[in-house]
Design an enzyme around this catalytic site. Structure first.
Site, mmCIF file in Angstrom:
data_model
loop_
_atom_site.group_PDB
_atom_site.id
_atom_site.type_symbol
_atom_site.label_atom_id
_atom_site.label_comp_id
_atom_site.label_asym_id
_atom_site.label_seq_id
_atom_site.Cartn_x
_atom_site.Cartn_y
_atom_site.Cartn_z
ATOM 1 N N HIS A 183 36.594 35.929 38.979
ATOM 2 C CA HIS A 183 36.644 34.604 39.615
ATOM 3 C C HIS A 183 35.283 33.930 39.441
ATOM 4 C CE1 HIS A 183 40.177 35.515 42.626
ATOM 5 N NE2 HIS A 183 40.502 35.714 41.351
ATOM 6 N N GLU A 209 33.245 32.521 41.452
ATOM 7 C CA GLU A 209 32.219 32.921 42.430
ATOM 8 C C GLU A 209 31.596 34.263 42.063
ATOM 9 O OE1 GLU A 209 35.408 31.985 43.000
ATOM 10 O OE2 GLU A 209 35.720 31.541 45.117
ATOM 11 N N CYS A 268 38.644 33.123 47.862
ATOM 12 C CA CYS A 268 39.646 34.108 48.260
ATOM 13 C C CYS A 268 38.937 35.209 49.068
ATOM 14 C CB CYS A 268 40.333 34.673 47.013
ATOM 15 S SG CYS A 268 39.297 35.815 46.066
ATOM 16 N N CYS A 322 36.191 37.110 47.061
ATOM 17 C CA CYS A 322 34.968 36.349 46.822
ATOM 18 C C CYS A 322 34.210 36.106 48.129
ATOM 19 C CB CYS A 322 35.289 35.033 46.135
ATOM 20 S SG CYS A 322 35.863 35.273 44.446
HETATM 21 ZN ZN LIG Z 1 38.042 34.726 44.448
#
Ligand SMILES: [Zn+2]
Length: 151
Positions: free
Chosen positions: A54, A56, A84, A87
């Site tokens: 992801h 992040e 999410c 993260c």
């Molecule tokens: Zn994430």
């Protein structure tokens, strides 16, 4: 232009670039305590065949590697979508000071939705959180992306 908006504009550009690669359009920018951008990335889960890639996570990894530290105190993270749970947990582990995010994510978010990682008693570090920055643009990118995939 305020720094909040210009950093988010760069995160949005990373989200757009991710969409062009066929990735879910989410972008992130990490800013050091001096206000310098130290990392920027969009999602690369498909390209890297890595469910943890992801935006992040990618900027945190990159900034930590550059700094030679597993913590990023005083750093600000700009991300186009509510992080999410994975993260959000990484943001807490990295001791990031402030999180600015755009669109909210009722389906997969972990900050204002779901497990609400930063409000959980197990969260040892709680960043300041500012939501709704560049929200409209971030939402439009996601909507266009998922519409195009359904066609
Ligand atoms: Zn994430």
């Amino acid at each position: 232009m305020s720094p909040f908006r210009s950093h988010m504009d760069i995160a949005l550009a990373e989200a757009e670039a991710a969409a062009l690669r066929g990735e879910v359009p989410v972008g992130a920018v990490l800013v050091d305590p001096a206000g310098q951008i130290v990392a920027r990335a969009g999602n690369r889960t498909r390209e890297l065949a890595d469910p943890t890639a992801h935006a992040e996570i990618l900027v945190i990894r990159s900034a930590c590697a550059a700094l030679g530290s597993e913590r990023l105190p005083g750093h600000d993270l700009y991300v186009t979508l509510e992080p999410c749970p994975m993260c959000a947990s990484a943001i807490s582990q990295a001791r990031i000071a402030r999180v600015y995010y755009g669109a909210s994510d009722p389906k997969s978010g972990g900050v204002a939705h779901g497990p609400r990682v930063f409000s959980h008693p197990q969260s040892h570090h709680i960043p300041e959180v500012y939501d709704g920055i560049g929200e409209g643009e971030a939402e439009r990118l996601l909507k266009d992306f998922f519409l195009a995939r359904r066609r």
